[in-house]
Scaffold this motif. Structure first.
Motif, PDB file in Angstrom:
ATOM      1  N   ILE A 278       0.818  -1.265   0.013  1.00 34.89           N
ATOM      2  CA  ILE A 278      -0.174   0.274   0.040  1.00 34.89           C
ATOM      3  C   ILE A 278       0.920   1.230  -0.062  1.00 34.89           C
ATOM      4  O   ILE A 278       1.759   1.590   0.787  1.00 34.89           O
ATOM      5  N   HIS A 279       0.579   1.986  -0.927  1.00 39.51           N
ATOM      6  CA  HIS A 279       1.470   3.338  -0.977  1.00 39.51           C
ATOM      7  C   HIS A 279       0.382   4.373  -0.976  1.00 39.51           C
ATOM      8  O   HIS A 279      -0.880   4.432  -1.373  1.00 39.51           O
ATOM      9  N   ARG A 280       0.947   5.727  -0.475  1.00 40.03           N
ATOM     10  CA  ARG A 280       0.250   6.980  -0.590  1.00 40.03           C
ATOM     11  C   ARG A 280       0.814   7.806  -1.546  1.00 40.03           C
ATOM     12  O   ARG A 280       1.871   8.058  -1.523  1.00 40.03           O
ATOM     13  N   LYS A 281      -0.001   9.019  -2.039  1.00 37.83           N
ATOM     14  CA  LYS A 281       0.607  10.002  -2.581  1.00 37.83           C
ATOM     15  C   LYS A 281      -0.294  11.146  -2.103  1.00 37.83           C
ATOM     16  O   LYS A 281      -1.529  11.249  -2.199  1.00 37.83           O
ATOM     17  N   LEU A 282       0.439  12.246  -1.238  1.00 37.72           N
ATOM     18  CA  LEU A 282      -0.176  13.378  -0.916  1.00 37.72           C
ATOM     19  C   LEU A 282      -0.728  14.187  -2.214  1.00 37.72           C
ATOM     20  O   LEU A 282      -0.088  14.277  -3.221  1.00 37.72           O
ATOM     21  N   SER A 283      -1.584  15.199  -1.832  1.00 40.77           N
ATOM     22  CA  SER A 283      -2.064  15.880  -3.077  1.00 40.77           C
ATOM     23  C   SER A 283      -1.052  16.869  -3.671  1.00 40.77           C
ATOM     24  O   SER A 283      -1.257  17.225  -4.750  1.00 40.77           O
ATOM     25  N   SER A 285       2.224  16.189  -3.644  1.00 39.30           N
ATOM     26  CA  SER A 285       3.564  15.465  -3.822  1.00 39.30           C
ATOM     27  C   SER A 285       3.464  14.673  -5.398  1.00 39.30           C
ATOM     28  O   SER A 285       2.277  14.008  -5.603  1.00 39.30           O
ATOM     29  N   GLU A 286       4.471  14.655  -5.885  1.00 38.87           N
ATOM     30  CA  GLU A 286       4.650  13.753  -7.065  1.00 38.87           C
ATOM     31  C   GLU A 286       5.049  12.321  -6.507  1.00 38.87           C
ATOM     32  O   GLU A 286       5.082  11.433  -7.568  1.00 38.87           O
ATOM     33  N   GLU A 287       5.590  12.184  -5.376  1.00 40.46           N
ATOM     34  CA  GLU A 287       6.114  10.928  -5.258  1.00 40.46           C
ATOM     35  C   GLU A 287       5.148  10.128  -4.180  1.00 40.46           C
ATOM     36  O   GLU A 287       4.381  10.557  -3.487  1.00 40.46           O
ATOM     37  N   LYS A 288       5.267   8.626  -4.585  1.00 40.87           N
ATOM     38  CA  LYS A 288       4.327   7.956  -3.881  1.00 40.87           C
ATOM     39  C   LYS A 288       5.416   7.407  -2.596  1.00 40.87           C
ATOM     40  O   LYS A 288       6.448   7.236  -2.704  1.00 40.87           O
ATOM     41  N   GLU A 289       4.477   7.254  -1.279  1.00 40.18           N
ATOM     42  CA  GLU A 289       5.235   6.663  -0.126  1.00 40.18           C
ATOM     43  C   GLU A 289       4.811   5.295   0.206  1.00 40.18           C
ATOM     44  O   GLU A 289       3.571   5.143   0.284  1.00 40.18           O
ATOM     45  N   LEU A 290       5.457   4.495   0.701  1.00 45.72           N
ATOM     46  CA  LEU A 290       5.213   3.007   1.092  1.00 45.72           C
ATOM     47  C   LEU A 290       4.479   3.171   2.361  1.00 45.72           C
ATOM     48  O   LEU A 290       5.232   3.773   3.360  1.00 45.72           O
ATOM     49  N   ILE A 291       3.368   2.681   2.777  1.00 45.26           N
ATOM     50  CA  ILE A 291       2.942   2.780   3.967  1.00 45.26           C
ATOM     51  C   ILE A 291       3.023   1.149   4.418  1.00 45.26           C
ATOM     52  O   ILE A 291       3.432   1.132   5.661  1.00 45.26           O
ATOM     53  N   LEU A 292       2.791   0.261   3.676  1.00 45.50           N
ATOM     54  CA  LEU A 292       2.684  -1.314   4.240  1.00 45.50           C
ATOM     55  C   LEU A 292       3.038  -2.180   3.175  1.00 45.50           C
ATOM     56  O   LEU A 292       2.874  -2.031   1.887  1.00 45.50           O
ATOM     57  N   GLU A 293       3.892  -3.115   3.535  1.00 46.37           N
ATOM     58  CA  GLU A 293       4.415  -4.236   2.794  1.00 46.37           C
ATOM     59  C   GLU A 293       4.052  -5.324   3.564  1.00 46.37           C
ATOM     60  O   GLU A 293       4.935  -5.630   4.436  1.00 46.37           O
ATOM     61  N   ARG A 294       3.187  -6.420   3.074  1.00 46.83           N
ATOM     62  CA  ARG A 294       3.094  -7.481   3.938  1.00 46.83           C
ATOM     63  C   ARG A 294       2.857  -8.720   3.264  1.00 46.83           C
ATOM     64  O   ARG A 294       2.057  -8.677   2.189  1.00 46.83           O
ATOM     65  N   ASP A 295       3.654  -9.855   3.449  1.00 42.16           N
ATOM     66  CA  ASP A 295       3.173 -11.242   3.071  1.00 42.16           C
ATOM     67  C   ASP A 295       2.018 -11.818   4.081  1.00 42.16           C
ATOM     68  O   ASP A 295       2.177 -12.157   5.007  1.00 42.16           O
ATOM     69  N   LEU A 296       1.248 -12.685   3.273  1.00 41.81           N
ATOM     70  CA  LEU A 296       0.203 -13.424   3.813  1.00 41.81           C
ATOM     71  C   LEU A 296       0.120 -14.714   3.253  1.00 41.81           C
ATOM     72  O   LEU A 296       0.331 -14.934   2.030  1.00 41.81           O
TER      73      LEU A 296
END
Length: 296
Positions: A278-283, A285-296
């Protein structure tokens, strides 16, 4: 100087000293930088904030069609910020955006308001506890405020977006700072903050992936202005190979992870395992930031 202040207090009393120390232009809605004469550290923080760029942002200039969409303007250069009320557009110094004076000066009292009881001879000051409540932000951040109300949390907007800095430097100007050494200071940078992995609950059951916002007390993403986005990527391993599922959530498209409400993604049959990013991009900002990386 401090001796002069004490001598003046003894000679004239507090009332007379306040008259002598009054700086009348502070009550005439000056530019934000005028406030830096005494509140230098707070001014530096505010300069970094989105509030300071609310009017001059190139993105806002484009989205407001060069300042012609009137419904947008008053929140980007408010005359006076009050609880629950959408402000009216300011006439002077619009380039200051959501400025010191817009939030703290009240026409009704001709005084600076804030959450602390302070003695401030250069301008009248009033203790005003409405600054500690979330509805102070509701005039401009109406949708986010409604989402926050639904969650029924004890945390206010200010608890998260004006965190304590552990400092007591409300004022830097000698000798007035000596009278305020016990006053705590909170950030005026208004950080956007980023959801933590533990704010999101991930579950796989009955052939679906459920993602639930359990930690952020409003929608994710949320915005009354701008268009922040949340990117969900699910990489699924099946006997036939890898499949990638993508979802884009946007406040402007009225899609989001609502607090406490599971968001469903249908999965292929016979999955071996999967990875969720899950990534986010602030309104702004041009950059995406990683919020979560998880293996299930």
């Amino acid at each position: 100087m401090i001796l002069l202040v004490l001598f003046s207090l003894l000679l004239f009393g507090c009332g007379k000293f306040e008259e002598l120390a009054r700086e009348e232009d502070l009550l005439e809605r000056p530019q934000a930088k005028r406030c830096a004469d005494c509140h230098a550290e707070i001014f530096k923080e505010w300069e970094k904030s989105r509030h300071a760029k609310a009017w001059v942002s190139e993105q806002f200039r484009l989205e407001s069609e060069n300042y012609t969409k009137n419904k947008c303007l008053s929140c980007h250069a408010p005359h006076q910020v009050d609880p629950d009320k959408k402000p009216i557009l300011r006439v002077e110094f619009k380039e200051d955006g959501v400025s010191c004076v817009a939030c703290h000066f009240k026409e009704e009292t001709k005084a600076m308001h804030g959450p602390l009881k302070v003695w401030s001879p250069p301008h009248p000051s009033r203790e005003d506890l409405s600054y500690l409540r979330s509805n102070f932000c509701a005039g401009c951040h109406q949708e986010t405020f409604k989402q926050w109300q639904m969650v029924k949390t004890q945390k206010s907007c200010q608890d998260c977006h004006m965190p304590s800095l552990g400092k007591r430097d409300l004022i830097q100007k000698f000798p007035f700072h000596l009278f305020h050494l016990a006053k705590p200071r909170h950030s005026h940078e208004f950080p956007a903050l980023k959801a933590k992995p533990e704010d999101l609950l991930l579950e796989v059951k009955d052939g679906k992936l459920y993602i639930t916002n359990v930690g952020v007390p409003h929608n994710l993403p949320t915005a009354d202005q701008g268009d922040p986005k949340l990117y969900i990527t699910v990489i699924v391993n099946t006997p036939q190979g890898k499949q990638t599922i993508r979802r884009l959530l946007s406040a402007q498209a009225k899609t989001a992870l609502e607090h406490g409400k599971p968001y469903e993604i249908e999965l292929p049959q016979d999955i071996k395992n999967l990875k969720v990013l899950i990534h986010r991009k602030l309104s702004h900002s041009e950059e995406k930031e990683l919020i979560l990386e998880r293996d299930l």
